[in-house]
Design a protein around this motif. Structure first.
Motif, short mmCIF file in Angstrom:
data_model
loop_
_atom_site.label_atom_id
_atom_site.label_comp_id
_atom_site.label_asym_id
_atom_site.label_seq_id
_atom_site.Cartn_x
_atom_site.Cartn_y
_atom_site.Cartn_z
N GLN A 86 0.76 -1.11 -0.07
CA GLN A 86 0.09 0.07 0.04
C GLN A 86 0.82 1.17 0.02
O GLN A 86 0.66 2.11 -0.68
CB GLN A 86 -0.95 -0.18 1.14
N VAL A 103 1.06 4.18 -2.76
CA VAL A 103 0.84 5.67 -2.70
C VAL A 103 2.01 6.39 -2.95
O VAL A 103 1.75 7.43 -3.67
CB VAL A 103 0.94 5.86 -1.01
N HIS A 163 1.30 6.33 -7.19
CA HIS A 163 0.06 6.95 -7.73
C HIS A 163 -0.28 8.29 -6.88
O HIS A 163 -1.44 8.87 -7.33
CB HIS A 163 -1.05 5.97 -7.81
N HIS A 164 0.33 8.74 -6.04
CA HIS A 164 -0.23 9.83 -5.28
C HIS A 164 0.95 10.77 -4.91
O HIS A 164 1.29 10.79 -3.89
CB HIS A 164 -0.96 9.55 -3.94
N ASN A 207 -13.28 11.64 6.41
CA ASN A 207 -12.05 11.05 5.68
C ASN A 207 -11.13 10.37 6.48
O ASN A 207 -10.65 9.31 5.88
CB ASN A 207 -11.02 12.31 5.50
N HIS A 241 -4.31 3.54 -0.45
CA HIS A 241 -3.96 4.21 -1.81
C HIS A 241 -5.21 4.36 -2.61
O HIS A 241 -5.69 5.28 -3.28
CB HIS A 241 -3.33 3.15 -2.69
N LYS A 242 -6.38 3.41 -1.96
CA LYS A 242 -7.77 3.72 -2.48
C LYS A 242 -8.49 4.83 -1.99
O LYS A 242 -9.13 5.54 -2.47
CB LYS A 242 -8.60 2.20 -2.21
N LEU A 253 -7.17 7.36 -0.62
CA LEU A 253 -6.89 8.64 -1.15
C LEU A 253 -7.22 9.07 -2.54
O LEU A 253 -7.63 10.29 -2.82
CB LEU A 253 -5.05 8.56 -1.37
N SER A 254 -7.46 8.03 -3.34
CA SER A 254 -8.29 8.20 -4.86
C SER A 254 -9.66 8.65 -4.55
O SER A 254 -9.87 9.77 -5.17
CB SER A 254 -8.21 7.05 -5.52
N THR A 255 -10.10 8.31 -3.53
CA THR A 255 -11.60 8.76 -3.37
C THR A 255 -11.53 10.13 -2.88
O THR A 255 -12.50 10.99 -2.97
CB THR A 255 -12.27 7.89 -2.10
N LYS A 277 -9.26 12.55 -3.35
CA LYS A 277 -8.94 13.30 -4.50
C LYS A 277 -10.33 13.47 -5.24
O LYS A 277 -10.58 14.69 -6.01
CB LYS A 277 -7.94 12.88 -5.21
N THR A 278 -10.94 12.50 -5.77
CA THR A 278 -12.28 12.57 -6.54
C THR A 278 -13.22 13.46 -6.00
O THR A 278 -13.86 14.16 -6.53
CB THR A 278 -12.70 11.20 -6.65
#
Length: 291
Positions: free
Chosen positions: A197, A201, A204-205, A268, A278-279, A281-283, A285-286
């Protein structure tokens, strides 16, 4: 004087003509050499194309045969082999190899252990595989002496995994080896999951800065940036349960003291506790909560 001048001009023109002819011949030679080089390259590419076509044909044949194996019995396969050519036999062996490899891979992914007897039955070598989200990761090995006493002699388990404590808790003996390996596998897979994980991160972030992490990946401190005001938020994630990939505690800090207490950031924190980081963080950001 005029004759000398005329002769000099003629000589100069002759020299220029010779140079032009030489240059033209040189260009022609270069062009011819280039043409031959390109022809050779074309032939090489054709050979490579033909080779790839053959490899694709073999791959398709093996894949088709591999798919049919699961629905056929061993007896049916043996009957089919009796009448086939040598090439078909090779394809069948390749498909069989793929089948065994797939089964072995699946065995590792579901926590299977590879155990081999050594030292003429006086020792064991055990391999423990780790995976995360279907991806096969690291493998760890242990060697045991079974006589005169059952004990671990060598291993490559990371030093932060409490191996001695686990052996005591599981009352490790030769008959109870499976229980010990099960709890060890839980620790190793959880560690591998947390480590993976963290790697995801970083990959991808890149707007999220990793401020701190430890060897066991049981502590992770991230720096977020809130859009608009560009407010920095420090998020600390603690993984106190070492057989899980998810944190047991998440809390945020910011110069804006009201920010961590607002419903959005409480949500959050809950998101980070219930999902791989990592998932989550994607949420976030979205939803526009972080940059």
């Amino acid at each position: 004087m005029e004759k000398v001048t005329a002769t000099g001009v003629l000589n100069h023109l002759s020299l220029m003509e010779a140079q032009t002819r030489s240059s033209k011949d040189h260009r022609q030679q270069q062009q011819q050499s280039r043409v031959e080089e390109l022809k050779a390259k074309v032939e090489e590419l054709k050979r490579h194309r033909d080779q790839l076509k053959k490899e694709v044909e073999v791959y398709e044949s093996v894949r088709t045969l591999r798919a049919s194996m699961d629905s056929k019995s061993v007896h049916e396969e043996d009957e089919r082999m009796d009448g086939d050519s040598e090439n078909a036999e090779i394809l069948w062996l390749m498909a069989k190899h793929c089948q065994v490899t797939d089964l072995l891979h699946a065995h590792r992914l579901i926590g299977g252990f590879e155990i081999i007897q050594t030292k003429q039955g006086k020792g064991l070598c055990v391999s423990v595989a780790t995976s995360y989200e279907g991806v096969y990761l690291d493998r760890y090995s242990l060697e045991f002496d079974t006589k005169p006493t059952f004990r671990i002699t060598r291993h490559n388990i990371p030093p932060f995994i409490p191996l001695n404590k686990l052996t005591e808790q599981s009352n490790m003996t030769e008959t109870e080896l499976k229980a010990f390996l099960h709890i060890l596998s839980q620790h190793l897979n959880a560690y591998a999951g947390r480590k993976q994980q963290l790697q995801l991160v970083k990959e991808h972030h890149q707007s999220v800065e990793v401020m701190e992490s430890n060897a066991l990946c049981s502590l992770l401190v991230l720096l977020f940036t809130v859009p608009k005001k560009r407010t920095p938020v420090l998020c600390t994630m603690e993984y106190l349960d070492h057989i899980r990939c998810l944190p047991t505690r998440v809390y945020c800090q910011s110069e804006d003291t009201e920010l961590p207490e607002c419903p959005q950031w409480k949500s959050n924190c809950l998101l980070l506790m219930e999902n791989p980081v990592h998932k989550a963080l994607s949420t976030m950001k979205t939803m526009g909560h972080i940059v």
